[in-house]
Design a protein around this motif. Structure first.
Motif, PDB file in Angstrom:
ATOM      1  N   LEU A 187     -36.222  30.450  44.384  1.00 48.35           N
ATOM      2  CA  LEU A 187     -35.556  30.189  45.535  1.00 48.35           C
ATOM      3  C   LEU A 187     -34.431  28.794  45.576  1.00 48.35           C
ATOM      4  O   LEU A 187     -34.953  28.105  44.518  1.00 48.35           O
ATOM      5  CB  LEU A 187     -36.130  30.221  46.613  1.00 48.35           C
ATOM      6  N   PRO A 188     -33.305  28.625  46.074  1.00 48.44           N
ATOM      7  CA  PRO A 188     -32.657  27.716  45.952  1.00 48.44           C
ATOM      8  C   PRO A 188     -33.466  26.087  46.368  1.00 48.44           C
ATOM      9  O   PRO A 188     -34.255  26.325  47.182  1.00 48.44           O
ATOM     10  CB  PRO A 188     -31.788  27.773  47.432  1.00 48.44           C
ATOM     11  N   LYS A 214     -31.470  35.809  52.355  1.00 47.18           N
ATOM     12  CA  LYS A 214     -32.620  36.551  52.727  1.00 47.18           C
ATOM     13  C   LYS A 214     -33.840  36.337  51.988  1.00 47.18           C
ATOM     14  O   LYS A 214     -34.811  36.567  52.685  1.00 47.18           O
ATOM     15  CB  LYS A 214     -31.985  38.054  52.329  1.00 47.18           C
ATOM     16  N   ALA A 215     -33.601  35.908  50.709  1.00 45.08           N
ATOM     17  CA  ALA A 215     -34.860  35.830  49.910  1.00 45.08           C
ATOM     18  C   ALA A 215     -35.810  34.569  50.589  1.00 45.08           C
ATOM     19  O   ALA A 215     -37.030  34.758  50.487  1.00 45.08           O
ATOM     20  CB  ALA A 215     -34.447  35.268  48.236  1.00 45.08           C
ATOM     21  N   GLU A 216     -35.141  33.574  51.114  1.00 43.08           N
ATOM     22  CA  GLU A 216     -35.600  32.554  51.876  1.00 43.08           C
ATOM     23  C   GLU A 216     -36.304  32.916  53.241  1.00 43.08           C
ATOM     24  O   GLU A 216     -37.546  32.560  53.415  1.00 43.08           O
ATOM     25  CB  GLU A 216     -34.891  31.362  52.303  1.00 43.08           C
ATOM     26  N   ALA A 217     -35.681  33.601  53.800  1.00 44.18           N
ATOM     27  CA  ALA A 217     -36.294  34.286  55.043  1.00 44.18           C
ATOM     28  C   ALA A 217     -37.466  35.067  54.784  1.00 44.18           C
ATOM     29  O   ALA A 217     -38.572  35.034  55.559  1.00 44.18           O
ATOM     30  CB  ALA A 217     -34.948  35.220  55.769  1.00 44.18           C
ATOM     31  N   ALA A 218     -37.381  35.730  53.691  1.00 42.83           N
ATOM     32  CA  ALA A 218     -38.821  36.433  53.348  1.00 42.83           C
ATOM     33  C   ALA A 218     -39.933  35.772  52.978  1.00 42.83           C
ATOM     34  O   ALA A 218     -41.102  35.900  53.155  1.00 42.83           O
ATOM     35  CB  ALA A 218     -38.449  37.718  52.181  1.00 42.83           C
ATOM     36  N   ASP A 250     -34.584  36.420  59.786  1.00 42.06           N
ATOM     37  CA  ASP A 250     -33.501  37.345  59.489  1.00 42.06           C
ATOM     38  C   ASP A 250     -32.263  37.319  59.999  1.00 42.06           C
ATOM     39  O   ASP A 250     -30.990  37.220  59.682  1.00 42.06           O
ATOM     40  CB  ASP A 250     -33.820  38.817  59.850  1.00 42.06           C
ATOM     41  N   ALA A 251     -32.326  36.678  61.462  1.00 37.99           N
ATOM     42  CA  ALA A 251     -31.141  36.601  62.396  1.00 37.99           C
ATOM     43  C   ALA A 251     -30.396  35.341  61.784  1.00 37.99           C
ATOM     44  O   ALA A 251     -29.231  35.071  62.428  1.00 37.99           O
ATOM     45  CB  ALA A 251     -31.747  36.430  63.765  1.00 37.99           C
ATOM     46  N   ALA A 252     -31.084  34.460  61.161  1.00 44.04           N
ATOM     47  CA  ALA A 252     -30.429  33.140  60.783  1.00 44.04           C
ATOM     48  C   ALA A 252     -29.677  33.218  59.392  1.00 44.04           C
ATOM     49  O   ALA A 252     -28.638  32.334  59.001  1.00 44.04           O
ATOM     50  CB  ALA A 252     -31.235  31.984  60.936  1.00 44.04           C
TER      51      ALA A 252
END
Length: 419
Positions: A232-233, A345-349, A409-411
């Motif tokens: 992740l970043p 998306k990866a961070e959201a997950a 996900d919305a962010a």
């Protein structure tokens, strides 16, 4: 502790924030404060007033004979020099990269000192940041809770926009060893757990068995950190971005993060998870205060709207930092390439798993600090681990995790040019 003070402590916890001012880790004599300030090149003070207590540091507002007032932060404990040095490093960096998001240093040195009880300490001096802690503004009705969460998200984005040096020596926040560092354990947790050891599985609260024996929580949280660190970043992290560590001036609109003892480098969403744990759950400590210490606390309630506001402000702020930098006369300073992506998306997950890791580590720290390291800690401090245990219980609920994923996900992909 008297009954009315206990009631006040319970009220503060009910608002979702352990009152760390109840724990007094450091008291410096007036003579020691004056000696430190002289050693820092600032001169002796005319007045020194203690601003805050804490478990590993204390802050003093010092009025100088010449120049504006300063805050003297005294880090306490065997690792006090390390804590002071790393704060000097990150505050110097942020002053250049993201001005205003952290207090400006008033000296580039740290001075060793000693508390009135003989504990080792190390002090640094910084400018007095404007405003009050966000949790206090909410408590006093000056700021809506959701607005405070927006401020935390926006300020965190400014921290994460700071350039990253490949050769920096900030502590790495990753799976193996980070939980021990956060809990202030010098050795792997396995060394502490067992019959006759500091963390006895048969201790009366049942917390040690819950945290370190049953359920596989330790390995699950370590795996979440390992996975996040690998893909992740990443960048500079505050490490403890709770609302009580963000000062906000209602007059100027300036927000400033303080208390950088847990600063590090690692996956950016780790900080987001920590902020969500600190601001977006309600643990009813008024009810919990009458429950037996050996009982499991009630599950915390997720404040969904607060989480949504925080994540949107964070994602927008991370994108805007790059947009504004590209328009600057300098043409843009080197920044973490991951900032350009906004919230991914990866961070959201990964967010729910990292939220559990944060709450779990904080629960371990509070239990160790106030049951093992300081058995005589105030009642509110001794029960404070239950607040984070209640958050962990919430994060094991599929419905709560689904709500977090929906908000995250919305962010994703928020337009950074929006106001």
């Amino acid at each position: 502790m008297s009954g009315h003070v206990e009631a006040a402590a319970d009220r503060l916890q009910a608002l979702g924030a352990f009152d760390k001012s109840a724990v007094d880790a450091a008291e410096l004599s007036g003579q020691e404060i004056a000696r430190v300030l002289v050693r820092l090149g600032l001169g002796a003070p005319e007045l020194a007033v203690k601003l805050t207590n804490g478990a590993c540091a204390a802050n003093y507002r010092c009025v100088l004979r010449d120049g504006p007032p300063v805050v003297l932060k005294a880090c306490v404990g065997d690792d006090c020099r390390e804590l002071a040095d790393v704060q000097l490093d990150v505050l110097s960096r942020l002053a250049k990269a993201s001005p205003g998001v952290a207090p400006a240093l008033r000296s580039l040195n740290a001075v060793d000192c000693t508390t009135t009880t003989g504990r080792p300490a190390c002090a640094v001096a910084m400018a007095l940041a404007p405003g009050r802690a966000c949790n206090l503004l909410v408590d006093d009705g000056e700021l809506p809770e959701s607005a405070a969460c927006e401020l935390v998200g926006a300020a965190l984005a400014a921290v994460h926009a700071s350039p990253v040096d490949d050769d920096d020596d900030l502590p790495a926040i990753e799976g193996d060893g980070w939980i021990e560092r956060y809990a202030r354990c010098a050795a792997p947790l396995d060394v502490y757990v067992g019959a006759g050891r500091p963390w006895e599985p048969a201790e009366p609260t049942g917390f040690v068995r819950w945290a370190l024996v049953d359920g596989g929580r330790l390995e699950r949280c370590r795996q979440a950190l390992r996975d996040a660190s690998a893909k992740l970043p990443a960048g500079v992290l505050h490490g403890d971005p709770y609302p009580d560590n963000l000062l906000h001036s209602m007059a100027t609109g300036i927000s400033t993060f303080v208390d950088w003892e847990d600063v590090g480098r690692g996956p950016l969403v780790f900080d987001v998870a920590s902020a969500a744990v600190g601001a977006c759950f309600l643990h009813d400590s008024v009810v919990d205060s009458v429950r037996l210490a050996s009982s499991t606390p009630q599950r915390a309630a997720l404040k969904v709207e607060c989480l949504r506001k925080m994540l949107v402000a964070y994602s927008r702020g991370r994108r805007r930092a790059v947009l504004l930098e590209s328009l600057s006369p300098e043409g843009g300073r080197p920044r973490s390439a991951s900032v350009c992506l906004g919230f991914t998306k990866a961070e959201a997950a990964a967010l729910p798993g990292l939220m559990e890791a944060n709450a779990y580590a904080c629960a371990l720290y509070r239990f160790y600090a106030f049951h093992v390291a300081d058995p005589g800690a105030p009642r509110g401090a001794k029960r404070s681990y239950r607040e984070m245990q209640a958050v962990c219980l919430a994060l094991n609920d599929e419905e709560v995790v689904a709500q977090i994923r929906e908000a995250a996900d919305a962010a994703v992909g928020i337009d950074g040019s929006a106001e």
